[in-house]
Motif scaffolding. Structure first.
Motif, PDB file in Angstrom:
ATOM      1  N   GLN A   1       0.808  -1.307  -0.030  1.00 49.15           N
ATOM      2  CA  GLN A   1       0.264   0.147  -0.058  1.00 49.15           C
ATOM      3  C   GLN A   1       0.643   1.321  -0.034  1.00 49.15           C
ATOM      4  N   LYS A   2       2.155   1.240   0.226  1.00 47.26           N
ATOM      5  CA  LYS A   2       3.003   2.322   0.495  1.00 47.26           C
ATOM      6  C   LYS A   2       4.123   2.540  -0.638  1.00 47.26           C
ATOM      7  N   ARG A   3       4.229   1.512  -1.606  1.00 47.88           N
ATOM      8  CA  ARG A   3       5.128   1.706  -2.503  1.00 47.88           C
ATOM      9  C   ARG A   3       4.714   2.493  -3.690  1.00 47.88           C
ATOM     10  N   PRO A   4       5.472   2.985  -4.363  1.00 48.46           N
ATOM     11  CA  PRO A   4       5.064   3.780  -5.553  1.00 48.46           C
ATOM     12  C   PRO A   4       4.247   2.832  -6.641  1.00 48.46           C
ATOM     13  N   THR A   5       3.565   3.491  -7.072  1.00 45.83           N
ATOM     14  CA  THR A   5       2.652   2.751  -8.283  1.00 45.83           C
ATOM     15  C   THR A   5       3.494   2.636  -9.267  1.00 45.83           C
ATOM     16  N   ILE A   6       3.310   1.934 -10.210  1.00 45.01           N
ATOM     17  CA  ILE A   6       3.670   1.431 -11.600  1.00 45.01           C
ATOM     18  C   ILE A   6       2.700   1.243 -12.616  1.00 45.01           C
ATOM     19  N   PRO A   7       2.855   1.256 -13.839  1.00 43.91           N
ATOM     20  CA  PRO A   7       2.249   1.183 -14.808  1.00 43.91           C
ATOM     21  C   PRO A   7       1.279  -0.125 -14.889  1.00 43.91           C
ATOM     22  N   GLU A   8       1.971  -1.186 -14.291  1.00 49.20           N
ATOM     23  CA  GLU A   8       1.364  -2.519 -14.336  1.00 49.20           C
ATOM     24  C   GLU A   8       0.178  -2.673 -13.640  1.00 49.20           C
ATOM     25  N   ASP A   9       0.284  -1.537 -12.398  1.00 50.77           N
ATOM     26  CA  ASP A   9      -0.715  -1.680 -11.210  1.00 50.77           C
ATOM     27  C   ASP A   9      -2.132  -1.341 -12.088  1.00 50.77           C
ATOM     28  N   PHE A  10      -2.168  -0.334 -13.188  1.00 48.39           N
ATOM     29  CA  PHE A  10      -3.263  -0.054 -13.857  1.00 48.39           C
ATOM     30  C   PHE A  10      -3.505  -0.599 -15.367  1.00 48.39           C
ATOM     31  N   HIS A  11      -2.637  -1.722 -15.304  1.00 44.57           N
ATOM     32  CA  HIS A  11      -2.797  -2.683 -16.489  1.00 44.57           C
ATOM     33  C   HIS A  11      -2.602  -1.911 -17.680  1.00 44.57           C
ATOM     34  N   ILE A  12      -1.328  -1.027 -17.660  1.00 43.42           N
ATOM     35  CA  ILE A  12      -0.876  -0.250 -18.702  1.00 43.42           C
ATOM     36  C   ILE A  12       0.339  -0.834 -19.306  1.00 43.42           C
ATOM     37  N   THR A  13       0.418  -1.151 -20.833  1.00 42.65           N
ATOM     38  CA  THR A  13       1.426  -1.827 -21.476  1.00 42.65           C
ATOM     39  C   THR A  13       2.313  -0.442 -21.696  1.00 42.65           C
ATOM     40  N   THR A  14       3.730  -0.618 -21.336  1.00 41.23           N
ATOM     41  CA  THR A  14       4.412   0.569 -21.961  1.00 41.23           C
ATOM     42  C   THR A  14       5.216   0.063 -22.865  1.00 41.23           C
ATOM     43  N   LYS A  15       5.983   1.050 -23.680  1.00 41.82           N
ATOM     44  CA  LYS A  15       7.118   0.801 -24.782  1.00 41.82           C
ATOM     45  C   LYS A  15       8.406   0.025 -24.342  1.00 41.82           C
ATOM     46  N   TYR A  16       8.975  -0.369 -25.016  1.00 38.51           N
ATOM     47  CA  TYR A  16      10.406  -1.166 -24.777  1.00 38.51           C
ATOM     48  C   TYR A  16      11.331   0.459 -24.281  1.00 38.51           C
ATOM     49  N   GLU A  17      12.085   0.394 -23.366  1.00 41.30           N
ATOM     50  CA  GLU A  17      13.124   1.722 -23.421  1.00 41.30           C
ATOM     51  C   GLU A  17      14.441   0.919 -23.270  1.00 41.30           C
ATOM     52  N   GLY A  18      15.248   1.056 -24.320  1.00 41.32           N
ATOM     53  CA  GLY A  18      16.636   0.558 -24.232  1.00 41.32           C
ATOM     54  C   GLY A  18      17.594   1.515 -23.760  1.00 41.32           C
ATOM     55  N   LEU A  19      18.885   1.346 -23.870  1.00 38.80           N
ATOM     56  CA  LEU A  19      19.831   2.328 -23.202  1.00 38.80           C
ATOM     57  C   LEU A  19      20.323   3.346 -24.589  1.00 38.80           C
ATOM     58  N   PRO A  20      20.477   4.697 -24.126  1.00 40.29           N
ATOM     59  CA  PRO A  20      20.762   5.399 -25.188  1.00 40.29           C
ATOM     60  C   PRO A  20      22.011   5.342 -25.592  1.00 40.29           C
ATOM     61  N   LEU A  21      22.314   5.602 -27.135  1.00 37.90           N
ATOM     62  CA  LEU A  21      23.633   5.404 -27.537  1.00 37.90           C
ATOM     63  C   LEU A  21      24.205   6.727 -27.589  1.00 37.90           C
ATOM     64  N   THR A  22      25.431   6.605 -27.274  1.00 38.84           N
ATOM     65  CA  THR A  22      26.496   7.675 -27.386  1.00 38.84           C
ATOM     66  C   THR A  22      26.836   8.078 -28.800  1.00 38.84           C
ATOM     67  N   ILE A  23      26.423   9.094 -29.442  1.00 33.39           N
ATOM     68  CA  ILE A  23      26.731   9.270 -30.941  1.00 33.39           C
ATOM     69  C   ILE A  23      28.028  10.191 -31.052  1.00 33.39           C
ATOM     70  N   ILE A  24      28.151  11.166 -30.161  1.00 37.96           N
ATOM     71  CA  ILE A  24      29.316  12.266 -30.302  1.00 37.96           C
ATOM     72  C   ILE A  24      29.757  12.516 -28.962  1.00 37.96           C
ATOM     73  N   MET A  25      30.816  12.511 -28.667  1.00 34.14           N
ATOM     74  CA  MET A  25      31.426  12.829 -27.229  1.00 34.14           C
ATOM     75  C   MET A  25      32.422  13.777 -27.427  1.00 34.14           C
ATOM     76  N   ASP A  26      32.327  14.877 -26.943  1.00 43.62           N
ATOM     77  CA  ASP A  26      33.369  15.718 -27.067  1.00 43.62           C
ATOM     78  C   ASP A  26      33.966  16.170 -28.381  1.00 43.62           C
ATOM     79  N   GLY A  27      33.217  16.246 -29.258  1.00 43.15           N
ATOM     80  CA  GLY A  27      33.565  16.362 -30.742  1.00 43.15           C
ATOM     81  C   GLY A  27      33.910  15.249 -31.636  1.00 43.15           C
ATOM     82  N   LYS A  28      33.894  14.132 -30.942  1.00 42.50           N
ATOM     83  CA  LYS A  28      34.338  12.967 -31.835  1.00 42.50           C
ATOM     84  C   LYS A  28      33.267  12.005 -31.853  1.00 42.50           C
ATOM     85  N   LEU A  29      33.071  11.700 -33.292  1.00 38.23           N
ATOM     86  CA  LEU A  29      31.879  10.851 -33.578  1.00 38.23           C
ATOM     87  C   LEU A  29      32.216   9.410 -33.350  1.00 38.23           C
TER      88      LEU A  29
END
Length: 229
Positions: A148-176
């Motif tokens: 009763q005290k934990r934060p709610t999550i989409p599953e509690d409301f039977h909501i299907t969420t999209k897949y979230e993967g790790l972001p890809l670093t494309i450029i770092m400090d000017g280097k591709l």
């Protein structure tokens, strides 16, 4: 002086290699036997580096022995649950269904002040909101709030969420990063076009650019340094 520098660099390199072979864990996540090995290795490395009169092998051999011992214990604890219990210990339940287990606190020499502090760090200030609190073998406290005290999550409301993967670093400090760009199924013309929309005309002007799993590009330009007259 040169000899001292060379000896120090050799011992430093050996200690770094030893710690890398022990695995990638923070100090707070180490098992007791691993922490002892790290402390002893640091002491053994310091003595020959400070005293040229002590043979270098007098520091290297004990370090290698400790490293071998640590790897052996780690392998044994990985293969045997009984050995893992003896070497690492077992988790202890400090709070069960909102009730503090005093005997477990005494057994683990864990006082109420420490317990309350850890609960506050976990954003659970009220003990009655805790279903279980477990003191892990590495000293970390795992807290499980009541349902009763934990934060709610989409599953509690039977909501299907999209897949979230790790972001890809494309450029770092000017280097591709061409490898990440290929993995994202994007190409250079697309990247240049997206950067142009943000007012960035060259890769060298990009401080950081990353692409999330939805295909959205985040880009931040380098901060322009003021010229000193």
């Amino acid at each position: 002086m040169i000899i001292v520098v060379i000896r120090t660099l050799i011992l430093y390199t050996l200690v770094i290699v030893a710690l890398r072979m022990m695995g990638k864990r923070e100090i707070g996540q180490l098992q007791p036997f691993e922490l002892v090995v790290i402390i002893m290795i640091s002491e053994l490395a310091a003595i020959p580096s400070e005293n040229v009169g002590i043979p270098l092998l007098s520091g290297i051999i004990p370090i290698l022995v400790l490293l071998l011992t640590n790897l052996t214990l780690a392998w044994i604890s990985l293969k045997s649950e009984t050995a893992r219990t003896i070497i690492c210990g077992t988790p202890s339940i400090l709070i069960e269904r909102g009730k503090i287990l005093e005997e477990e606190l005494r057994k683990n020499r864990y006082n109420l002040t420490d317990l309350l502090e850890e609960l506050r760090i976990k954003n659970v200030p009220n003990i009655s909101d805790v279903e279980f609190a477990v003191l892990e073998t590495n000293g970390q406290l795992s807290v499980f709030p009541k349902s009763q005290k934990r934060p709610t999550i989409p599953e509690d409301f039977h909501i299907t969420t999209k897949y979230e993967g790790l972001p890809l670093t494309i450029i770092m400090d000017g280097k591709l990063n061409n490898k990440n760009l290929q993995e994202s199924d994007k190409n250079l013309p697309w990247l240049k076009n997206e950067l142009e929309k943000l007012g960035i005309h060259q890769f060298e002007d990009v401080f950081l650019a990353s692409l999330d799993s939805s295909g959205t590009l985040f880009a931040q330009a380098k901060q322009q340094r003021k010229k000193v007259r």
